[in-house]
Design an enzyme around this catalytic site. Structure first.
Site, PDB file in Angstrom:
ATOM      1  N   THR A   2      36.045  33.294  40.452  1.00 55.46           N
ATOM      2  CA  THR A   2      37.496  33.142  40.466  1.00 55.46           C
ATOM      3  C   THR A   2      38.115  34.373  39.826  1.00 55.46           C
ATOM      4  OG1 THR A   2      39.243  31.557  40.007  1.00 55.46           O
ATOM      5  CG2 THR A   2      37.753  32.053  38.199  1.00 55.46           C
ATOM      6  N   GLY A 157      42.922  38.930  45.144  1.00 53.64           N
ATOM      7  CA  GLY A 157      42.608  38.055  46.271  1.00 53.64           C
ATOM      8  C   GLY A 157      42.449  38.797  47.583  1.00 53.64           C
ATOM      9  N   CYS A 160      38.648  40.558  46.585  1.00 48.50           N
ATOM     10  CA  CYS A 160      37.509  39.734  46.163  1.00 48.50           C
ATOM     11  C   CYS A 160      37.392  38.492  47.049  1.00 48.50           C
ATOM     12  CB  CYS A 160      37.684  39.319  44.701  1.00 48.50           C
ATOM     13  SG  CYS A 160      36.389  38.219  44.101  1.00 48.50           S
ATOM     14  N   THR A 163      38.122  34.939  45.490  1.00 48.32           N
ATOM     15  CA  THR A 163      39.458  34.719  44.939  1.00 48.32           C
ATOM     16  C   THR A 163      40.413  34.459  46.097  1.00 48.32           C
ATOM     17  OG1 THR A 163      38.995  36.201  43.082  1.00 48.32           O
ATOM     18  CG2 THR A 163      41.307  35.766  43.561  1.00 48.32           C
TER      19      THR A 163
END
Length: 174
Positions: A2, A157, A160, A163
């Site tokens: 995350t 986001g 990754c 994410t």
């Protein structure tokens, strides 16, 4: 994993996180809440790592906050001590980012309590991307802490795969 990011600017501190829960290479859930308010809404906390492990740590941390009457520094140090010495806790795989109106810390499973030097924390798989983005925004814009955290999470986001763009944002204005 995350991405959790915490930004402090002016009279505001924010912790924000994405909502993706992954099991290996599979997305299991997209709307998890990894950021919470603790101790009468005076402390923010976010986690990266194993979800069940993080909930255990949230409970322990909240208990330490109660024992130490909301003293974030003392609660963080005491949780880290327990984490380092308790056989069960040592097996937990998670990181916590915590903040109140006076301080911000990363608490690790190695028993470390790290206070960031630039009022910026980023943990999790997208942490390095979020940290780079937030650092640039802190240095080169007048955006609020909340706006910086949101933009940093969006950038993380985009890069990754662990994410997503479903953000939870908690802030304290002081």
């Amino acid at each position: 994993m995350t991405t959790i990011v915490s930004v402090r600017r002016g009279n505001q501190v924010v912790i924000a996180g994405d909502g993706q829960v992954s099991l290996g290479n599979t997305v299991m859930k997209g709307n998890a809440k990894k950021v919470r308010r603790l101790y009468n809404n005076k402390v923010l906390a976010g986690f990266a790592g194993g979800t069940a492990d993080a909930f255990t740590l949230f409970e322990r941390f909240e208990s330490k906050l109660e024992i130490h009457q909301g003293n974030l520094t003392r609660a963080a140090v005491e949780l880290a001590k327990d984490w380092r010495t308790d056989r069960m806790l040592r097996k937990l795989e998670a990181l916590l980012a915590v903040a109140d109106e006076t301080a911000s810390f990363i608490i690790t499973g190695n028993g470390d309590v790290v206070q960031p030097e630039n009022d910026l924390i980023a943990i999790g798989s997208g942490g390095p991307f979020a940290q780079a983005a937030a650092s640039a925004l802190l240095d080169n814009t007048e955006l609020s802490a909340e706006e910086i955290a949101e933009k940093a999470l969006t950038i993380a986001g985009n890069i990754c795969v662990f994410t997503n763009h479903n953000h939870t944002v908690e802030k304290i204005d002081y």
